[in-house]
Design a protein around this motif. Sequence first.
Motif: not given
Length: 751
Positions: A339-344
């Motif tokens: 999820a954090l990677y997709r936020g980036v």
Amino acid sequence: MLVQVALPVPLYRVFDYSVPVGENLPAVGCRVEVSFGRQTLVGIVVSHVATTEVPHNKLKSIHCRLDATPILNEHMLSLARWLARYYHYPLGDVLAVMLPSLVRQGKPLDLLITHWRILPHVTDDDFHANAVKQKQQFDMLRLHGERGASEDVLLLEGMQRTFLKTLESKGLIERYIEPKSAPKPVSLAKMPLDLNSEQQLAVDTILAAHSAQSYQGILLNGITGSGKTEVYLQAMQTVLEAGKQVLILVPEIGLTPQTRARFASRFAANIVLLHSGMSNTYRMQGWQDCRTGHAQIIIGTRSAVLYPFANLGLIIVDEAHDVSYKQQDTLRYHAADVALYRGVQYEIPVVLGTATPSLEHLKLVEDGKLSECQLRTRPGLAEPASMQLVDARLQSTHQQAQDDGARFDTGLTDALIAAIRQTLEAGDQVLIFLNRRGYAPVLLCEACGWQADCPRCDAHLTVHYRSNQQSKYSNYLKCHHCDWQAYIPTACPECASTNLDAKGMGTTRLSESLHALFANPQTSKTLYPIIQIDRDTTRRKDSWEQIYARINEGKPAILVGTQMVAKGHHFPNVTLVCLPNADRGFLSADFRSPEHTAQLMIQVAGRAGRGDKSGRVLIQTLQPDNALLLKLVKDGYLAFAQELLHERQIMGLPPYSHAALIRCEGKSLAATMQALSDAVAALPAGHQLAVLGPIDAPMTKKNSRYHAQLLLLAKQRPQLHRILDQWWPTVLDLPSAKYLKLTLDIDPVGW
């Protein structure tokens, strides 16, 4: 005209294919059907190339192109490549995990959906007097007017597909196919609540990142009942009104219906549920709705983070500490990390909401990689439940008489039983948490000491038994690891003694004990319902929703549940929570066990006093002087977590190091240990990794296969991945690894 295709095979490469003369070159991101060996497979085109190393006479052509336009855009292909690189998993298998099964099988994608409507000539007179349920379903459809409603909407409202087909066969309703139209703009169905200053600061922080169109990881660290959901709702409002999609991840399937109900009561929007309990057709429709923008609010379990989105504006990971977000087979990703990677990727805010942050997330806050917003108070006058230890050494647990006159231990002290009775008589509800389903964890022969063990695993068979049911099918032994089952023997297979006894306490046995104490006219003036909540009682469709509705009637009752009841549920009439077996987690050999045990205890405790009444938590323990337990009860979770972080730093354990766990599975333990020993020998010289093993896995034998493991620890994450890049392919090609199953787990949650 050559294309490189990623195929769902366990090989760390892509494959070159030519395109037949006269056919258009398939775009990157399209599905194609190709031959691979003797199979015909569906793969994804990942690039176009001008040359190939494959000899001309061995180069195969694609059979056909399945999509006119790409089904995966560059965002999704970039995500797949990152997952393959970070988790060291074949790209083709990564894409297979990311796609719903019908999409993997090459089924056509369309936006046509089944609708149902009542035929014009039908009246109430067309029903027989005894067709009560059919009439109820008919009346539900009638509420939608002449045009009826889509099948997925009707199913979410509680209609059953079998009744729809029955009514159709009787000529009362009809189905018709209609393309999906663009959803209406999201609007408020109910006004927001007033926020306190802490909640307002959290909402402002999220919306500042949204307005700046920039990534920001936010740890929403709020005590249970502090109003995290209201923060989500008010942050979502601005994002949805801007025409963006919102993804909400929840750790358990059981949380999706109530989460949907909360968001549906606030927003008039197209809400899509995604989890493994849905049919393959529904999941493919949900995948399409996310990709085309028809889905405005998406609520799902961990796999939903891998879906494509047309216009994603915010990701919320609820109960972000939960280990259920870590996939334990195939691609072993962690949904919160993805999820954090997709936020980036999307340059959007990602909110990690929890009352008990994981040590990894606290370390990210410490390193400045996550922003923290704290919610330390409950809205209104509600106070956090008080926690109290009950020393089980000072008083014996209550003995309960059985029908045959024998007595057995209920596992509850008289102090707990008195507190339960007092709470029920005050008109409130009690939650008793026991994280062990079944009747008892072991069947023991008291004559010779024989134990009923699983023939396929290093584990005892759990006793499943219901004394009020006469059917032999309700009484059995079961392994909760491989699902092996057997009848309960009438005599010991070792010594033929009939003196077999179920030892220990599971949720079923505890429920029966409580029934004898609080729902028996001979022992209780008022009869109180005992509601058991575990995987055994929630297997049937809609069973959890029915239990939830029964609890929220607010009548005095005792809830007996496993960790299913610990996460995110709102039971406003529960004022007492009892934990009769609080010691187990602090005695485990797993170094993460104290952290996970404390998180579970705090989450369960948070179910008490969520309404207008104050709550209390009674923790029954045989170790009231346990330093960690005392720290948790006296100083709270954050002080407890800081203590654990200090210990981890001294010992060089995650999150102060980075781990890779290699598991090996085979027909003999010697073969698995040899393969891992050869893997250690193949490590590059001067690698500077801490190597633990090879050793037996915590459960050496499981499902008739033997398991060993090897742990690698590195101080720096890039250092670990550089070594894995060159070493892992070598390990897979070791002669001793032939016919064995080797798996690599990056950032394992336990070992």
